[in-house]
Structures are given as C-alpha cells and as structure tokens.
Design an enzyme around this catalytic site. Structure first.
Site, PDB file in Angstrom:
ATOM      1  N   THR A 165       0.637  -1.048   0.105  1.00 34.28           N
ATOM      2  CA  THR A 165       0.162  -0.013  -0.034  1.00 34.28           C
ATOM      3  C   THR A 165       0.914   1.277   0.056  1.00 34.28           C
ATOM      4  OG1 THR A 165      -1.846   1.191   1.140  1.00 34.28           O
ATOM      5  CG2 THR A 165      -0.244   0.007   2.492  1.00 34.28           C
ATOM      6  N   ARG A 166       0.224   2.350  -0.535  1.00 28.46           N
ATOM      7  CA  ARG A 166       1.046   3.775  -0.475  1.00 28.46           C
ATOM      8  C   ARG A 166       0.014   4.613   0.132  1.00 28.46           C
ATOM      9  NH1 ARG A 166       0.184   6.071  -6.276  1.00 28.46           N
ATOM     10  NH2 ARG A 166      -0.790   4.240  -7.124  1.00 28.46           N
ATOM     11  N   HIS A 175      -8.552   2.632   4.261  1.00 27.07           N
ATOM     12  CA  HIS A 175      -9.926   2.895   4.556  1.00 27.07           C
ATOM     13  C   HIS A 175     -10.592   1.606   4.617  1.00 27.07           C
ATOM     14  CE1 HIS A 175     -10.068   1.706   0.340  1.00 27.07           C
ATOM     15  NE2 HIS A 175      -9.394   2.852  -0.082  1.00 27.07           N
ATOM     16  N   HIS A 202      -9.951  -0.878   1.975  1.00 31.85           N
ATOM     17  CA  HIS A 202      -8.381  -1.787   2.281  1.00 31.85           C
ATOM     18  C   HIS A 202      -8.684  -2.853   3.099  1.00 31.85           C
ATOM     19  CE1 HIS A 202      -6.705   2.107   0.862  1.00 31.85           C
ATOM     20  NE2 HIS A 202      -6.469   1.390  -0.241  1.00 31.85           N
ATOM     21  N   ARG A 254      -7.261  -3.152  -7.901  1.00 32.94           N
ATOM     22  CA  ARG A 254      -7.550  -2.456  -9.182  1.00 32.94           C
ATOM     23  C   ARG A 254      -6.460  -1.314  -9.600  1.00 32.94           C
ATOM     24  NH1 ARG A 254      -9.887   2.104 -10.605  1.00 32.94           N
ATOM     25  NH2 ARG A 254     -11.526   2.414 -12.528  1.00 32.94           N
TER      26      ARG A 254
END
Lengths: 69, 383
Positions: free
Chosen positions: B191-192, B196, B199, B285
């Site tokens: 992740t970057r 939320h 996730h 996505r």
C-alpha cells in the site's frame, strides 16, 4: 585430489588481490579467491539456516520491536 | 517456507571483521556520493529484499528486463534496478574496480564495478511504462537519469538511518517471524495509502484464507498528492491496534521508490513480498498505477505472463460502500443501484476525513482522527 576448475577474473582485480593477499593471510591468489567464494556462499546459503546465536539475535530484535513476545 | 525468488536469499550485508576491513579499504577507493533512494536500494539488495539481485543491473540484465521482463537468467523481473552516473564520475574507474558509495562521510556500500553502459531513455521509458508522456512520474524519472549505468555487485556496509526503524524488517527477520508465529501461508499487502474500509475489507477477506497478513506500506519517494509516509504509518498503527489480531497480522515498512509502472510494478511488488516469505499477494484495481495510464485491471492480467513467479496473486475488484447492503461490497456481490454506493475515491475520502456525510462508512473514526492531527497529510513536493 580435489578436482579444480579455472575461473577468469579481470586482470586489474587480480593485481589488486595479489597486492593485498599477504594482509589477508593467504599464500596465493587462488587460495584467496577460493576462500572468498566459500565465505560468500556461506552467507548466501545461510538464508534460512541460522546458527543458534544468529537466531537468538534476530529473535531479540523482533522482541525489542514488539513483533514477538 | 516458500523459497526466495531465484532460489536463495541474498545476504551481502558485511558484518564484524569484514565490515571493518571494508571501511578501512574505502580510504583508498573512489567515492561516489549517492542520494538516499540509492542508499536504500543498496540496503534492500544487501539484505535480500531484491533477491536474486546481488547488485545494480549489468547491461545484460538491464536489457533483458526492459525487453523481456526477465533477468538474463530467465528469472522473472520487471523493473530495472540501476545506478546512473555522469562521465566525470567514471574518471579512473574501470571494470574490476571497487567504488565506495557514500552519503557525506557515511560509507553505505561498496560497488564492485562489472560493467558501464549507456541506454536509450525513450526506449527504457516506453518499454517499462508504456508511455513517453513526461507527466508520468516514472517516465520523468527515467528522463532525468544520468547518461551512464554502472552494473555490479554491492556490499552493504553501513545503512542509512531510517525514519521508521521501528517498522523496518528484512526477509531474514520476517521469515523467522512467520515461522515463529506458525504461519505456513502469508498474504502480502502492498500500500501507499492510508487505510480505508475498502482496504480493510480486502485485507480481511484475504486473511480469511491464509494464516497471516503482512501489511507492508511502501515509504520513500512519492508524487505530490499522495499521503505522506508518517501519515500512512500512523493511520495503520491506529487501525491495527483497534481492529486487527496481533497474532494474525504484521505491519512493516518497505523503503523503495514508487515507480508507478502499473503492471510491471505489480510483478515487482509481488517478487519483493515473496522474498519476505509471503505465499500470496493482493493485487487490486489499478495496482501501482497513476492517472489513466493503465487499464484498471492490467496489473492483474500481467500475471498470466509469469507462471513461474512462485507467489499466488489474489485479485480483487474495486470496492465501494453500499448503503442498502450496509457493508463494503463490489460489483459481484451487490445488486443495488449506483446512488446507493459510496466510492473510496480521493474525493470521497477527503470528505470523510472532514467528517462530512457518510464518513463512518468509508474510514474508521480512529484512523480519521489520526490523519486529522496532521496539518498537511499530503506530499506537496516530490520527496
């Protein structure tokens, strides 16, 4: 007698090694290269095979960081 | 435990007498000042994150990766890992020489020069990023590279101090950690972003099928508009404290630049997590995409090219919150119309962070509270 193979290295690298091999405690460049390779392979092979001491060091760090109880 | 990429974990971190000897030897070596991102590359290589790479790519590997998405040895690899220099840097340096890579007086590593070569920036950029648009941050970075690339193995001497040292783990450590936790299957989550509920839904869905989850935010150079690293880490600390089982989850940072190379970077990210010991990897996505440069699911489709990757990708579609379902859902699970849906978009999240409207449906209040403490949560200039 152990079978041997020829390894080619850059001439400049050979010269540098020749200049310092006595400081490393070796008699010949061949001995030095063989030992350096063994040392390196030991490090590479050690990916998941820790000595007891190494394993405890890693576990200590993981505990200190709160990852392990 | 899953074998590292290429078969064995690289360990080129010098310790004890070897390190001391290396430091002594650097007094007579050519010294190249390197930027912090290169220093972190040296550490990642030296500590096996990038196995089987033992150094910066030689010409043969560079062109093979650019053109074939594989190293010359045929092992899958999609992102060039290179060291760029100017002509002046090369004065007095030949193949076979060793160069000290330094930041001010800190000797970060030794580079054993094997070859020096040039490259065609447009070809490099287009093959890797599929565009020549300089608005793409990865393309812009390639166009800014110095003209020569230097290949050769590196030894890590003294790593750069790290702002998130508390969360900095390397493959030897994570592999032991997963073993100690009794995890036989581990899913990696790249992740970057701040987390939320979308996730969280993905992470917990994936976790349902494996023994543990390795949440591994990327810290390092990012583009303006991305969340700052401190914000991401603080947000995850809060989320995991309140909503995750400690015995099933591990948070650790990975310091490497985002390249925004979409499909190629998805493969790269999977390889790195394989080295950490993950057996599975989440691909969502537009993974590692930017703007509209890549089709939304290109980063999933690319995995078909790599049957020999050795890590199982878990593909997820886009998620949204459905008011009628009363939960996070996706196109496959929710029959309700669009007006019932809240998107996890940048705009939606910004509204949620300002406690506007349906914020509780998009982000945990504990996470929103942490983010709100930062006066400027976003990257303003490239870092």
């Amino acid at each position: 007698m152990e079978k041997e193979r020829v390894i080619t290295i850059p001439a400049a690298l050979y010269a540098r090694l020749e200049a310092v091999l006595h400081r490393l405690g070796f008699a010949t460049v061949d001995d030095t290269v063989a030992q350096l390779i063994r040392q390196h392979l030991t490090q590479v092979d050690a990916d998941e095979v820790f000595t007891e001491e190494e394993e405890e060091e890693v576990k200590d760090r993981l505990r200190a960081l709160g990852y392990l109880d | 435990m899953l074998k590292p990429h290429g078969g064995s974990l690289v360990n080129r971190a010098l310790t004890g007498g070897w390190r001391a000897e290396a430091v002594r030897a650097t007094h007579s070596l050519v010294r190249w000042q390197i930027p912090p991102d290169v220093a972190y590359d040296v550490e990642n290589i030296g500590r096996g994150v990038m196995s089987p790479l033992e150094g910066f790519m030689r010409q043969e590997d560079f062109f093979s990766v650019v053109q074939r998405k594989r190293l010359a040895s045929d092992v899958p690899w999609t992102i060039p890992i290179v060291l760029d220099v100017d002509r002046e840097d090369l004065r007095g340096v030949d193949a076979g020489d060793t160069v000290a890579l330094v930041i001010e007086d800190l000797v970060v590593g030794l580079l054993h020069v094997e070859d020096v070569y040039t490259f065609e920036p447009r070809s490099y950029a287009f093959e890797v990023f599929r565009t020549l648009d300089a608005a793409h941050p990865g393309v812009a970075r390639v166009f800014s590279l110095k003209p020569y690339l230097v290949g050769g193995a590196v030894d890590l001497v003294d790593p750069l101090p790290h702002p998130f040292a508390r969360y900095r783990l390397f493959p030897r450590e994570t592999r032991l950690l997963f073993r100690e936790k009794g995890w036989r299957t581990v899913v990696g989550f790249q992740t970057r972003n701040v987390p939320h509920l979308g996730h969280e839904y993905v992470q917990k869905t994936a976790l349902t099928f494996v023994d543990g989850i390795f949440i591994n935010p990327v810290v390092g150079r990012k583009k303006p508009g991305d969340f700052r690293d401190e914000v991401i880490i603080s947000a995850y600390e809060s989320l995991m404290t309140h909503y995750y089982l400690r015995e099933r989850s591990v948070l650790s940072v990975l310091h490497t630049d985002m390249r925004y190379a979409g499909p190629r970077e998805a493969i790269f990210h999977a390889i790195l997590r394989k080295n950490f010991g993950c057996t599975h990897f989440v691909v969502g996505r537009d993974h590692a995409g930017v703007g509209n440069f890549y089709p939304p699911y290109a980063a999933q489709e690319v995995f078909e090219e790599f049957p020999d990757l050795g890590i199982v990708p878990l593909f997820f579609t886009a998620f949204f919150y459905c008011r009628r379902c009363g939960s996070v859902a996706n196109e496959k699970t929710c029959p309700h119309p669009a007006d019932q849906r809240l998107e996890f978009s940048g705009t939606g999240l910004r509204r949620a962070l300002s406690r506007d409207g349906d914020s509780a449906a998009l982000i945990r209040p504990e996470v929103a509270e942490v983010i709100a403490r930062f006066e400027q949560p976003f990257v303003v200039e490239p870092v």
